[in-house]
Design a protein around this motif. Structure first.
Motif, PDB file in Angstrom:
ATOM      1  N   SER A  77       9.684  -7.874 -19.057  1.00 52.47           N
ATOM      2  CA  SER A  77      10.182  -9.217 -18.746  1.00 52.47           C
ATOM      3  C   SER A  77       9.549  -9.750 -17.464  1.00 52.47           C
ATOM      4  O   SER A  77       9.400  -9.028 -16.472  1.00 52.47           O
ATOM      5  N   ASN A  78       9.179 -11.026 -17.498  1.00 51.44           N
ATOM      6  CA  ASN A  78       8.574 -11.712 -16.355  1.00 51.44           C
ATOM      7  C   ASN A  78       7.344 -10.975 -15.818  1.00 51.44           C
ATOM      8  O   ASN A  78       7.122 -10.900 -14.604  1.00 51.44           O
ATOM      9  N   VAL A  79       6.518 -10.472 -16.723  1.00 56.31           N
ATOM     10  CA  VAL A  79       5.345  -9.702 -16.322  1.00 56.31           C
ATOM     11  C   VAL A  79       4.398 -10.522 -15.456  1.00 56.31           C
ATOM     12  O   VAL A  79       3.749  -9.988 -14.540  1.00 56.31           O
ATOM     13  N   LEU A  80       4.319 -11.838 -15.699  1.00 56.67           N
ATOM     14  CA  LEU A  80       3.385 -12.647 -14.905  1.00 56.67           C
ATOM     15  C   LEU A  80       3.831 -12.770 -13.458  1.00 56.67           C
ATOM     16  O   LEU A  80       2.992 -12.823 -12.544  1.00 56.67           O
ATOM     17  N   VAL A  81       5.129 -12.819 -13.226  1.00 58.77           N
ATOM     18  CA  VAL A  81       5.641 -12.804 -11.850  1.00 58.77           C
ATOM     19  C   VAL A  81       5.216 -11.510 -11.163  1.00 58.77           C
ATOM     20  O   VAL A  81       4.772 -11.518 -10.009  1.00 58.77           O
ATOM     21  N   ARG A  82       5.314 -10.404 -11.886  1.00 56.00           N
ATOM     22  CA  ARG A  82       4.925  -9.114 -11.317  1.00 56.00           C
ATOM     23  C   ARG A  82       3.425  -9.063 -11.042  1.00 56.00           C
ATOM     24  O   ARG A  82       2.982  -8.460 -10.057  1.00 56.00           O
ATOM     25  N   ASP A  83       2.635  -9.717 -11.892  1.00 54.91           N
ATOM     26  CA  ASP A  83       1.186  -9.765 -11.661  1.00 54.91           C
ATOM     27  C   ASP A  83       0.846 -10.563 -10.401  1.00 54.91           C
ATOM     28  O   ASP A  83      -0.035 -10.173  -9.622  1.00 54.91           O
ATOM     29  N   VAL A  84       1.519 -11.687 -10.207  1.00 59.88           N
ATOM     30  CA  VAL A  84       1.252 -12.485  -9.005  1.00 59.88           C
ATOM     31  C   VAL A  84       1.684 -11.720  -7.757  1.00 59.88           C
ATOM     32  O   VAL A  84       0.984 -11.729  -6.738  1.00 59.88           O
ATOM     33  N   ALA A  85       2.826 -11.054  -7.828  1.00 60.31           N
ATOM     34  CA  ALA A  85       3.273 -10.233  -6.698  1.00 60.31           C
ATOM     35  C   ALA A  85       2.271  -9.117  -6.411  1.00 60.31           C
ATOM     36  O   ALA A  85       1.998  -8.797  -5.239  1.00 60.31           O
ATOM     37  N   HIS A 110       9.921 -19.109 -10.944  1.00 56.70           N
ATOM     38  CA  HIS A 110      10.657 -17.865 -11.185  1.00 56.70           C
ATOM     39  C   HIS A 110      10.511 -16.919  -9.997  1.00 56.70           C
ATOM     40  O   HIS A 110      11.493 -16.302  -9.548  1.00 56.70           O
ATOM     41  N   ALA A 111       9.292 -16.780  -9.501  1.00 55.62           N
ATOM     42  CA  ALA A 111       9.035 -15.843  -8.400  1.00 55.62           C
ATOM     43  C   ALA A 111       9.788 -16.225  -7.134  1.00 55.62           C
ATOM     44  O   ALA A 111      10.349 -15.357  -6.444  1.00 55.62           O
ATOM     45  N   THR A 112       9.819 -17.507  -6.827  1.00 53.89           N
ATOM     46  CA  THR A 112      10.487 -17.946  -5.595  1.00 53.89           C
ATOM     47  C   THR A 112      12.000 -18.029  -5.764  1.00 53.89           C
ATOM     48  O   THR A 112      12.753 -17.690  -4.847  1.00 53.89           O
ATOM     49  N   ALA A 113      12.470 -18.448  -6.931  1.00 55.95           N
ATOM     50  CA  ALA A 113      13.909 -18.543  -7.167  1.00 55.95           C
ATOM     51  C   ALA A 113      14.579 -17.173  -7.107  1.00 55.95           C
ATOM     52  O   ALA A 113      15.725 -17.040  -6.647  1.00 55.95           O
ATOM     53  N   HIS A 114      13.860 -16.149  -7.566  1.00 51.64           N
ATOM     54  CA  HIS A 114      14.402 -14.790  -7.556  1.00 51.64           C
ATOM     55  C   HIS A 114      14.060 -14.029  -6.283  1.00 51.64           C
ATOM     56  O   HIS A 114      14.417 -12.849  -6.165  1.00 51.64           O
ATOM     57  N   GLY A 115      13.369 -14.669  -5.344  1.00 49.35           N
ATOM     58  CA  GLY A 115      13.061 -14.029  -4.071  1.00 49.35           C
ATOM     59  C   GLY A 115      11.973 -12.983  -4.135  1.00 49.35           C
ATOM     60  O   GLY A 115      11.789 -12.212  -3.197  1.00 49.35           O
ATOM     61  N   VAL A 116      11.206 -12.971  -5.225  1.00 49.56           N
ATOM     62  CA  VAL A 116      10.112 -12.005  -5.348  1.00 49.56           C
ATOM     63  C   VAL A 116       8.979 -12.369  -4.399  1.00 49.56           C
ATOM     64  O   VAL A 116       8.356 -11.499  -3.782  1.00 49.56           O
ATOM     65  N   LEU A 117       8.699 -13.669  -4.278  1.00 44.49           N
ATOM     66  CA  LEU A 117       7.666 -14.171  -3.373  1.00 44.49           C
ATOM     67  C   LEU A 117       8.263 -15.228  -2.452  1.00 44.49           C
ATOM     68  O   LEU A 117       9.168 -15.967  -2.853  1.00 44.49           O
ATOM     69  N   ARG A 176       1.111 -13.194 -28.381  1.00 41.39           N
ATOM     70  CA  ARG A 176       2.452 -13.130 -28.973  1.00 41.39           C
ATOM     71  C   ARG A 176       3.354 -12.203 -28.166  1.00 41.39           C
ATOM     72  O   ARG A 176       4.539 -12.501 -27.939  1.00 41.39           O
ATOM     73  N   LEU A 177       2.825 -11.093 -27.703  1.00 44.36           N
ATOM     74  CA  LEU A 177       3.588 -10.174 -26.857  1.00 44.36           C
ATOM     75  C   LEU A 177       3.968 -10.838 -25.534  1.00 44.36           C
ATOM     76  O   LEU A 177       5.093 -10.685 -25.043  1.00 44.36           O
ATOM     77  N   LEU A 178       3.027 -11.592 -24.975  1.00 45.80           N
ATOM     78  CA  LEU A 178       3.272 -12.243 -23.688  1.00 45.80           C
ATOM     79  C   LEU A 178       4.400 -13.264 -23.780  1.00 45.80           C
ATOM     80  O   LEU A 178       5.230 -13.375 -22.866  1.00 45.80           O
ATOM     81  N   LEU A 179       4.451 -14.016 -24.858  1.00 51.30           N
ATOM     82  CA  LEU A 179       5.473 -15.051 -24.989  1.00 51.30           C
ATOM     83  C   LEU A 179       6.883 -14.474 -24.899  1.00 51.30           C
ATOM     84  O   LEU A 179       7.798 -15.127 -24.396  1.00 51.30           O
TER      85      LEU A 179
END
Length: 251
Positions: A77-85, A110-117, A176-179
């Motif tokens: 879940s939210n793999v792209l947020v993890r990639d940016v981090a 997503h990244a900023t709302a959840h405090g990841v970045l 399809r997996l990414l979506l």
């Protein structure tokens, strides 16, 4: 322009295109696009770089020059947020700005709302409230494009999306997996995004709902309109100029 590669948190090889010198600005592209298609082709990176920024443009996994693994384990879940981090950690960025268009904007929120970045400034392009709180509806459209790829006739509302996907050479299994990694965002979490934010959107762009409404839900946002539809606005110089001007003004 330099293109580099690094391994993300799970070993997936991702491409990063870097341009200019100065304050780091991490810039993210839209769904099934790339840094080349959204930022470089239309010289937006040049407009921003001229204001004293190093523009750091990631190709998301499954996009551009990055890898497109077909292993389902590579899509939490939210793999792209993890990639940016992972990119921020890889470059050891501490004081930087962050922005994106469409999927890139959604990922940044997503990244900023959840405090990841925690960037100092945030740029949100081509995104509205529906693209966050009702993302499942938008994702369903792209699932249909992938699953009915060879059956979509000219004149179908999804025909252009299918043609764009084809033109970008996107791996449909990986796409399809990414979506399935992209959850809706609880709009109440937007209250957590307190840094100065630019919400910029085409005057004919309603693909992701109301960008003006999104700006109203963010504690410290400015809303700017530029010419164009969702796909058209990113091809016009005004988008890059709006981003560059706002960054220079708020630096």
């Amino acid at each position: 322009m330099n293109t580099e590669y690094f391994e993300s948190f799970d070993g997936t090889r991702l491409a990063v295109h870097r341009h200019g010198e100065g304050r780091p600005f991490v810039l993210l592209h839209g769904l099934f696009s790339s840094a080349q298609m959204n930022w470089i082709k239309w010289d937006h990176h040049e407009a921003i770089g001229e204001k004293g920024y190093e523009v750091i443009m990631l190709d998301f996994r499954v996009h551009g020059d990055s890898d497109a693994p077909q292993d389902p384990d590579k899509y939490p879940s939210n793999v792209l947020v993890r990639d940016v981090a992972a990119l921020v950690d890889h470059l050891a960025l501490e004081d930087y700005d962050l922005g994106g268009f469409s999927l890139g904007a959604r990922t940044s929120l997503h990244a900023t709302a959840h405090g990841v970045l925690q960037p100092r400034h945030l740029v949100v392009g081509g995104m509205g409230t529906a693209g966050l709180g009702e993302w499942h509806r938008r994702a369903a459209k792209f699932r249909r494009v992938i699953e009915k790829f060879d059956e979509i006739p000219r004149g179908d509302p999804d025909y252009f999306s299918m043609q764009f996907l084809k033109s970008q050479g996107v791996d449909r299994v990986a796409a399809r997996l990414l979506l399935d990694t992209m959850p809706d965002l609880d709009l109440a979490l937007l209250a957590n995004i307190t840094m100065p934010t630019l919400v910029v959107c085409g005057d004919e762009d309603r693909d992701n709902g109301s960008a003006e409404e999104l700006a109203g839900l963010l504690p410290n946002a400015e809303y700017v309109e530029v010419p164009g539809t969702h796909m058209g606005s990113v091809t016009k110089a005004e988008l890059g100029e709006a981003i560059a001007g706002w960054l220079a003004k708020t630096a």
